[in-house]
Scaffold this motif. Structure first.
Motif, PDB file in Angstrom:
ATOM      1  N   ARG A 216       0.827  -1.205   0.000  1.00 45.80           N
ATOM      2  CA  ARG A 216       0.000   0.000   0.000  1.00 45.80           C
ATOM      3  C   ARG A 216       0.864   1.260   0.000  1.00 45.80           C
ATOM      4  O   ARG A 216       0.633   2.202  -0.778  1.00 45.80           O
ATOM      5  CB  ARG A 216      -0.926  -0.002   1.226  1.00 45.80           C
ATOM      6  N   ASP A 217       1.873   1.304   0.875  1.00 48.14           N
ATOM      7  CA  ASP A 217       2.722   2.488   0.952  1.00 48.14           C
ATOM      8  C   ASP A 217       3.515   2.692  -0.332  1.00 48.14           C
ATOM      9  O   ASP A 217       3.747   3.838  -0.751  1.00 48.14           O
ATOM     10  CB  ASP A 217       3.681   2.358   2.141  1.00 48.14           C
ATOM     11  N   SER A 218       3.921   1.611  -0.956  1.00 45.69           N
ATOM     12  CA  SER A 218       4.680   1.732  -2.207  1.00 45.69           C
ATOM     13  C   SER A 218       3.803   2.297  -3.320  1.00 45.69           C
ATOM     14  O   SER A 218       4.252   3.139  -4.108  1.00 45.69           O
ATOM     15  CB  SER A 218       5.246   0.369  -2.603  1.00 45.69           C
ATOM     16  N   TRP A 219       2.541   1.832  -3.396  1.00 45.78           N
ATOM     17  CA  TRP A 219       1.635   2.380  -4.407  1.00 45.78           C
ATOM     18  C   TRP A 219       1.321   3.849  -4.126  1.00 45.78           C
ATOM     19  O   TRP A 219       1.169   4.651  -5.059  1.00 45.78           O
ATOM     20  CB  TRP A 219       0.346   1.569  -4.461  1.00 45.78           C
ATOM     21  N   ARG A 220       1.219   4.222  -2.868  1.00 45.43           N
ATOM     22  CA  ARG A 220       0.963   5.630  -2.538  1.00 45.43           C
ATOM     23  C   ARG A 220       2.075   6.527  -3.054  1.00 45.43           C
ATOM     24  O   ARG A 220       1.834   7.671  -3.439  1.00 45.43           O
ATOM     25  CB  ARG A 220       0.829   5.793  -1.025  1.00 45.43           C
ATOM     26  N   ALA A 221       3.280   6.002  -3.047  1.00 45.09           N
ATOM     27  CA  ALA A 221       4.405   6.780  -3.573  1.00 45.09           C
ATOM     28  C   ALA A 221       4.336   6.932  -5.083  1.00 45.09           C
ATOM     29  O   ALA A 221       4.969   7.823  -5.652  1.00 45.09           O
ATOM     30  CB  ALA A 221       5.725   6.099  -3.180  1.00 45.09           C
TER      31      ALA A 221
ATOM     32  N   ASP B  99       1.075   6.846  -7.098  1.00 47.98           N
ATOM     33  CA  ASP B  99      -0.044   7.659  -7.585  1.00 47.98           C
ATOM     34  C   ASP B  99      -1.098   7.981  -6.539  1.00 47.98           C
ATOM     35  O   ASP B  99      -2.052   8.710  -6.825  1.00 47.98           O
ATOM     36  CB  ASP B  99      -0.710   6.972  -8.782  1.00 47.98           C
ATOM     37  N   GLY B 100      -0.987   7.436  -5.343  1.00 51.87           N
ATOM     38  CA  GLY B 100      -1.946   7.760  -4.294  1.00 51.87           C
ATOM     39  C   GLY B 100      -3.318   7.147  -4.464  1.00 51.87           C
ATOM     40  O   GLY B 100      -4.232   7.456  -3.683  1.00 51.87           O
ATOM     41  N   GLN B 101      -3.507   6.275  -5.461  1.00 52.31           N
ATOM     42  CA  GLN B 101      -4.810   5.652  -5.671  1.00 52.31           C
ATOM     43  C   GLN B 101      -4.939   4.353  -4.865  1.00 52.31           C
ATOM     44  O   GLN B 101      -3.974   3.882  -4.270  1.00 52.31           O
ATOM     45  CB  GLN B 101      -5.019   5.369  -7.160  1.00 52.31           C
ATOM     46  N   VAL B 102      -6.155   3.800  -4.863  1.00 51.99           N
ATOM     47  CA  VAL B 102      -6.429   2.581  -4.103  1.00 51.99           C
ATOM     48  C   VAL B 102      -5.990   1.366  -4.915  1.00 51.99           C
ATOM     49  O   VAL B 102      -6.592   1.042  -5.931  1.00 51.99           O
ATOM     50  CB  VAL B 102      -7.930   2.471  -3.765  1.00 51.99           C
ATOM     51  N   HIS B 103      -4.941   0.691  -4.454  1.00 53.51           N
ATOM     52  CA  HIS B 103      -4.433  -0.499  -5.141  1.00 53.51           C
ATOM     53  C   HIS B 103      -4.472  -1.745  -4.258  1.00 53.51           C
ATOM     54  O   HIS B 103      -4.201  -2.835  -4.735  1.00 53.51           O
ATOM     55  CB  HIS B 103      -2.985  -0.280  -5.599  1.00 53.51           C
TER      56      HIS B 103
ATOM     57  N   ARG C 145      -8.887  -2.976   1.345  1.00 55.44           N
ATOM     58  CA  ARG C 145      -9.051  -2.390   2.669  1.00 55.44           C
ATOM     59  C   ARG C 145      -9.638  -3.419   3.624  1.00 55.44           C
ATOM     60  O   ARG C 145     -10.432  -4.269   3.230  1.00 55.44           O
ATOM     61  CB  ARG C 145      -9.992  -1.177   2.601  1.00 55.44           C
TER      62      ARG C 145
END
Length: 270
Positions: free
Chosen positions: A163-168, A170-174, A177
């Motif tokens: 999750r943290d890597s994807w936030r870096a 594009d910040g979208q939900v990957h 939850r």
């Protein structure tokens, strides 16, 4: 992350129809990559009360039937039921045996009679249910007095590295939850079931590269199913950014993927 409960929960968890379709498609590949699922399920069996022998058990969210077969071996003189929302999983599991009956159904509305089971065993399935209160209410209805609900599920913090890597990027939900631990604690405490045990235990898997993790999630049917997920194909440039971001977590054993697993043992006392 906010508490995924009540009004906003349905907006954050996947539609159950999508869950059923995704896991149905993954039936033939699931067991090849289910290292975590096997470890967690066996841990859940080990947490059952000592000397507890059910006359009839239910494998709730049975998937490929791996733990239906394990329960059948563990409780040799008991009758077993296996239930799943994914027809593809049931079609895969049924010929392999383990349970006397394989049933299509939903954990939030069980197609079973009142007081018909002594054990409800559910490993890594209930995280897909939006209404956990309904799950516990149905468990209470279906269990006989003295019966046990044993479940494992996932909570916030699961796949945090991904999750943290994807936030870096594009910040979208990957990443899917999950509920907070406090939600499990509160809902279990407020249920009509007695809490015998409720603990969280992290399980960490390691991968040589990110692609092994993402391919495994797809093979399990547990890839990103949440509302708000990006549509369309992921570009090579974004994948390269993801790989670069994930490298900050690398350990001697490889890239870690942490699963925050909740184990619950609840009893129907009346």
């Amino acid at each position: 992350m906010t508490d995924l409960n009540s009004a906003n929960l349905a907006n954050h968890l996947p539609d159950k129809r999508q869950v059923a379709v995704s896991f149905s498609r993954a039936a033939s590949s699931y067991d090849r990559v289910a290292e975590l699922q096997r470890a967690v399920g066996h841990e859940l069996i080990a947490r059952l009360p000592a000397d507890f022998v059910p006359e009839r058990w239910l494998d709730l969210g049975c998937g490929t039937g791996y733990f239906s077969r394990a329960l059948n071996e563990h409780f040799v003189d008991s009758q077993g039921l296996a239930l799943d929302i994914a027809q593809g999983m049931l079609s895969y599991a049924r010929p392999l045996g383990g349970a006397q009956h394989f049933i299509a159904g939903d954990a939030e509305c069980l197609p079973l009679q009142d007081s018909s089971c002594d054990l409800i065993f559910s490993s890594l399935a209930l995280q897909w249910c939006a209404d956990f209160n309904a799950v516990l209410s149905e468990a209470h209805r279906v269990l006989r007095p003295g019966g046990v609900l044993a479940f494992s599920s996932l909570c916030v913090g699961t796949l945090g590295e991904l999750r943290d890597s994807w936030r870096a990027v594009d910040g979208q939900v990957h990443v899917n939850r999950f509920r907070e631990l406090e939600t499990y604690q509160r809902v279990c405490a407020d249920s009509h079931l007695k809490v015998l045990g409720l603990q969280i235990q992290p399980h960490v898997l390691h991968y040589p590269q990110v692609r092994q993790l993402t391919h495994e999630l797809k093979a399990l049917g547990a890839h990103n199913l949440n509302p708000g997920r990006p549509e369309g194909l992921t570009t090579r440039a974004r994948i390269q950014k993801l790989v670069g971001a994930y490298e900050q977590f690398r350990q001697p054993l490889g890239l870690p993927a942490t699963y925050q697993v909740v184990y619950g043992i609840l009893e129907k006392t009346r």
